[in-house]
Design a protein around this motif. Structure first.
Motif, PDB file in Angstrom:
ATOM      1  N   MET A   1       0.903  -1.214  -0.164  1.00  0.00           N
ATOM      2  CA  MET A   1       0.047  -0.119   0.265  1.00  0.00           C
ATOM      3  C   MET A   1       0.749   1.268  -0.031  1.00  0.00           C
ATOM      4  N   THR A   2       0.761   1.815  -1.166  1.00  0.00           N
ATOM      5  CA  THR A   2       1.626   3.303  -1.225  1.00  0.00           C
ATOM      6  C   THR A   2       0.615   4.353  -0.427  1.00  0.00           C
ATOM      7  N   THR A   3       1.456   5.097   0.508  1.00  0.00           N
ATOM      8  CA  THR A   3       0.715   6.347   0.879  1.00  0.00           C
ATOM      9  C   THR A   3       0.455   7.262   0.333  1.00  0.00           C
ATOM     10  N   ILE A   4      -0.502   8.171   0.529  1.00  0.00           N
ATOM     11  CA  ILE A   4      -0.490   9.418  -0.380  1.00  0.00           C
ATOM     12  C   ILE A   4       0.602  10.497  -0.224  1.00  0.00           C
ATOM     13  N   GLN A   5       1.305  10.768  -1.244  1.00  0.00           N
ATOM     14  CA  GLN A   5       2.500  11.331  -0.832  1.00  0.00           C
ATOM     15  C   GLN A   5       2.123  12.973  -0.611  1.00  0.00           C
ATOM     16  N   HIS A   6       2.999  13.525   0.340  1.00  0.00           N
ATOM     17  CA  HIS A   6       2.713  15.023   0.748  1.00  0.00           C
ATOM     18  C   HIS A   6       3.468  15.822  -0.531  1.00  0.00           C
ATOM     19  N   ILE A   7       3.012  16.881  -0.417  1.00  0.00           N
ATOM     20  CA  ILE A   7       3.682  17.725  -1.648  1.00  0.00           C
ATOM     21  C   ILE A   7       4.862  18.374  -1.063  1.00  0.00           C
TER      22      ILE A   7
END
Lengths: 291, 326, 258
Positions: A1-7
């Motif tokens: 599961m890839t986490t939502i990347q921060h900007i």
């Protein structure tokens, strides 16, 4: 599961910095307003008394205390009233031409364009024009009326624009209904269109008045100076409140500077009063209040 | 110039009964058309009478009116607007450089950052800046801003003295171009902010949403969808501001020490402008003096007219574009 | 690179007005899910909650959970900007940036995420335009303004712009409602192709379109005007259109209301 990347930090920081700058810009713009009002009120209150409001500067020497701006207040009110008497009919009729008769033809486009350009005429140029035409060319004396003419040139474009805007807001149905009853066009305009737009037009005129009431440069060149009361705007030099402030501010002693501040306070009160009345009329008529 | 009055039927209303051409109808139409023409006439008259009253003074001038720096029309008859025009341009440029970024920031604040409920009220606050009379800004500038700028000016001079604008060996601070420029900036800020705010609010919502949906931050959205759209509006707003700054009279008449030289040193006590010179010189002017002031006013009129016309043309072209776009 | 979306107990508000209530559903990856329902039933609102575009409107807010492969999009640590980066969106009216060229429009999203070399950018632009079935029509005029294209081409340009950043999910809000039938067909063909790579969600007013393109369909409805919208039924599209289990769905599909 890839986490939502921060900007990226760079983008976030840039966004924050710009937000900071935008808030700062607004603060920067408000600071002078607050500062001006504060200074005018705190320095102006010292001499804001009955003597100031009811006396002129007649027989008040350069270094004397006392004296007042009664002559200047009278002058300003008369000049502004006369300026309105000149500019409102011309401005209103021009707006009627643009909305009802112009049809976007060449003449109406030319008028419309130059009305916009006219808003940018420097006030000192309006004064110079009246000086050149009325006083030098026709040989008339300096007078409150000459000042009013200069002010009216500055008022006209504002009156045209606000009246035009209001007239365009009047629904076409209303005109049609009147035509359908066989009422001629000019009577429709006078009896139906104008009354409907009236409060809006008054608001516009009041704002225009507020704008020119504070003008100094055109008066300087056309009404000249006087320290005495002159109730007749058609003969002889008058005074105006902005002119009074300018005159007193240029005198190098404290009593004069005090009078300048109090004059400034009186002027701001008058200008703000016109503004406030204009906004109140607009608010009173606004659809939000359900009329 | 021949003006052809086109009389055509119909206003905003599309259908109406065939007009009974009564004399009142004709009179009213004639009155309103005439008022419009009066307005055009006033513009023409301003040019005509300024020229007419300037000619005697200009022909008595012993120097080149456009390049001469001194202003002595009452005595030696040597006068020119060289120094005055320079001062007008420099002080307006300072005002524009300061006011434009702040005004764009204010416009963005009101259109895209401030809470929706507060935005209208805050916009009104900025409009109030325009309601303060010019003479009061002058008074404020002399009493408050000039002393306030003393220390920062000295620091700027000491630290960046190598930069021509901040150079100067004698007195630093006081009644300077910088002080005048800042006051002018405050006075033109509301008009630039108001027009910019309008064009920013007109930026298409659907493009703003497109930018946000691509994962743009608020600033990136503004840069992609708002600023490019608003650029012509901001440019013409700045030009209108420039016109205002050049014509502004009383505030700078109180602040500028009325010197007649050309110097880029904005931190030293010197400065003047065409408009300030009219206000300061009128009291002592004789016949030639008044004519000379009128001649300088004519130059000011022509310059501001050109700037304003250019600005209005940009705005009008934009309006056409907007109409075509929707 | 396509992910599953799980929604549970989602409410969306505009200020004090509740627009949708208690929506729960699972949207499968590599498939097309269609939302249908009468106007004002909240299907577009719901679509906009999936990439946090709903909250762009002042006063709008959301309660409930939206999980993207198990991760909550509305968790406090998640930024809306990064959500939108992963979940692309195509709008009802084609909205290319008017001041940008075709090339710049496609590159716009990519440029946000730092420096990209010219050759790499050229590659992505070409690939995205090909992906949006637009490459052959515009390859000779990439530097021309995007606004000069026809409506259908503009919409495909917007799709190219959305897929250029390689999102996990593509949301489409009535993407064909402003287009002519031929352009509509082109977009529908494109959707069928994109479904191999993306999770696609489409809102449509056109029931035939939902039946043609989608794998699963959700029917939204509201009890009456002013009440919040709800999901009435969600199922395989084929079953939904032949044998719906709810009366309201059948009435809507057969054109008895809406």
């Amino acid at each position: 599961m890839t986490t939502i990347q921060h900007i990226s930090t760079g983008r976030r920081v840039k966004d924050r910095i710009v937000q900071g700058l935008v808030y700062l810009a607004f603060a920067l713009a408000v600071v002078p307003l607050v500062s001006v009002l504060w200074l005018v009120i705190s320095n102006g209150l010292a001499r804001f008394d009955m003597e100031f409001l009811t006396h002129s500067m007649r027989n008040i020497g350069a270094r004397d205390a006392g004296g007042g701006a009664y002559h200047a207040i009278i002058g300003t009110l008369e000049q502004v009233l006369l300026a309105s008497v000149i500019s409102v009919p011309i401005g209103l009729l021009t707006a009627i031409y643009l909305v009802e008769y112009g049809n976007g033809g060449r003449l109406s486009r030319a008028i419309s364009f130059f009305v916009d350009v006219m808003t940018g005429i420097p006030s000192v140029v309006a004064g110079l024009f009246v000086l050149a035409f009325w006083i030098l060319f026709l040989g008339m004396p300096y007078s409150g009326f000459a000042g009013a003419m200069a002010l009216s040139i500055l008022m006209m474009p504002t009156v045209v624009r606000s009246a035009e805007e209001m007239l365009r807001l009047v629904p076409g149905d209303l005109r049609e209904a009147s035509y359908a009853l066989g009422v001629p066009k000019w009577r429709t305009i006078v009896k139906v269109v104008l009354p409907t737009a009236l409060t809006g037009i008054i608001t516009g005129v009041m704002l225009a008045v507020a704008r020119v009431a504070g003008e100094t440069a055109p008066l300087l060149l056309t009404v000249f100076f006087t320290d005495s009361i002159n109730n007749d705007p058609f003969s002889g030099p008058q005074m105006g409140l902005p002119l009074f402030v300018f005159d007193q501010a240029a005198r190098p002693n404290d009593t004069a500077i005090d009078r300048a501040w109090t004059g400034a306070l009186t002027l701001i009160l008058i200008v703000m009063l016109f503004n406030l009345v204009a906004r109140l009329i607009a608010w009173w008529r606004s659809p939000a209040r359900g009329r | 110039m021949t003006t052809k009055v086109e009389i055509r039927e119909g206003g905003p209303a599309t259908s109406r009964p065939a007009p009974r051409r009564t004399s009142s109808e004709g009179l009213f139409r004639w009155l309103s058309t005439g008022s419009g023409i009066v307005l055009l006439g006033i513009m023409a008259a301003i040019a005509v009478f300024l020229v007419a009253e300037a000619i005697p003074a200009l022909s008595a001038n012993k120097a080149n009116f456009f390049t001469e720096l001194t202003w002595d029309p009452n005595g030696s008859l040597v006068f020119g607007i060289g120094a005055l025009a320079f001062g007008t341009v420099l002080s307006s440029a300072i005002a524009l450089v300061i006011a434009t970024p702040v005004a764009v920031g204010v416009a963005l604040f009101i259109s895209h950052y401030a809470p929706r409920k507060l935005a209208a009220g805050l916009g009104y606050l900025i409009d109030l800046l325009a309601a303060v009379p010019s003479v009061i800004y002058g008074l404020w500038g002399v009493a408050f801003l000039v002393p306030l700028l003393k220390t920062p000016s000295e620091w700027l001079n000491a630290t960046f003295g190598w930069f021509p604008l901040f150079a100067g060996d004698g007195a630093i601070g006081g009644k300077t171009m910088l002080a005048g420029g800042i006051v002018l900036a405050i006075m033109i800020l509301p008009i630039i902010a108001a027009i910019s705010r309008e064009v920013f609010l007109q930026a298409p919502k659907m493009n703003e949403e497109a930018a946000l949906a691509l994962g743009a931050t608020r600033w990136e959205m503004i840069r992609m969808a708002v600023l490019p759209f608003g650029r012509p509006g901001v440019i013409s707003a700045a030009m209108l501001g420039l016109g205002r700054a050049m014509g502004e009279t009383i505030a700078v008449a109180l602040i500028f020490p009325a010197t007649f030289g050309i110097s880029f040193q904005i931190l030293t006590p010197q400065g003047n402008s065409i408009a300030a010179n009219i206000a300061n010189g009128f009291g002592e002017a004789g016949d030639i003096g008044r004519g000379a002031l009128i001649a300088s006013g004519l130059v000011l009129f022509v310059i501001t007219l050109l700037v304003n016309m250019a600005a209005r043309m940009i705005i009008n072209r934009r309006k056409e574009f907007m109409k075509a776009g929707t | 690179m396509s992910k599953q979306i799980q929604v549970s107990g989602l409410d969306a508000y505009y200020g004090g007005h509740k627009a949708i209530e208690d929506v729960s559903m699972t949207i499968e990856p590599r498939s097309i899910t269609a939302f249908i329902g009468p106007s004002g039933c909240g299907k577009s609102t719901f679509l906009r909650t999936l990439n946090r575009m709903h909250e762009v409107i002042p006063g709008a807010r959301v309660e409930g959970k939206v999980l993207l492969d198990g991760e909550d999009l509305y968790a406090p640590t998640v930024e809306p900007v990064s959500v939108r980066r992963m979940i692309g969106m195509v709008f009802q009216r084609p909205n290319p940036f008017p001041t940008m060229s075709i090339y710049e429009n496609v590159a716009a999203g990519l440029r946000l995420n730092g420096r990209v070399s010219k050759s790499e950018m050229d590659g992505v632009v070409e690939e995205s335009l090909k992906g949006a079935n637009l490459w052959n029509e515009v390859k000779d005029r990439l530097s021309k303004p995007g606004a000069g294209l026809s409506g259908g081409q503009q919409q495909r340009l917007c799709i190219a712009r959305a897929i250029a950043v390689k999102p996990q999910v593509l949301l489409m809000d009535e993407p064909c409602s402003a287009l002519d039938p031929i352009s509509t067909l082109a977009i529908e063909d494109l959707m069928a192709k994109l479904k191999d790579d993306y999770t696609i969600v489409i809102v449509t007013h056109n029931m035939q379109q939902a039946a043609r393109v989608s794998d699963r369909t959700a029917f939204f409805n509201l009890a009456e005007q002013g009440k919040p919208g709800k999901v009435i039924e969600m199922d395989e599209t084929s079953r939904m259109f032949t044998n719906p289990s709810e009366k309201a769905t059948e009435d809507y599909i057969t054109g008895r209301f809406g």
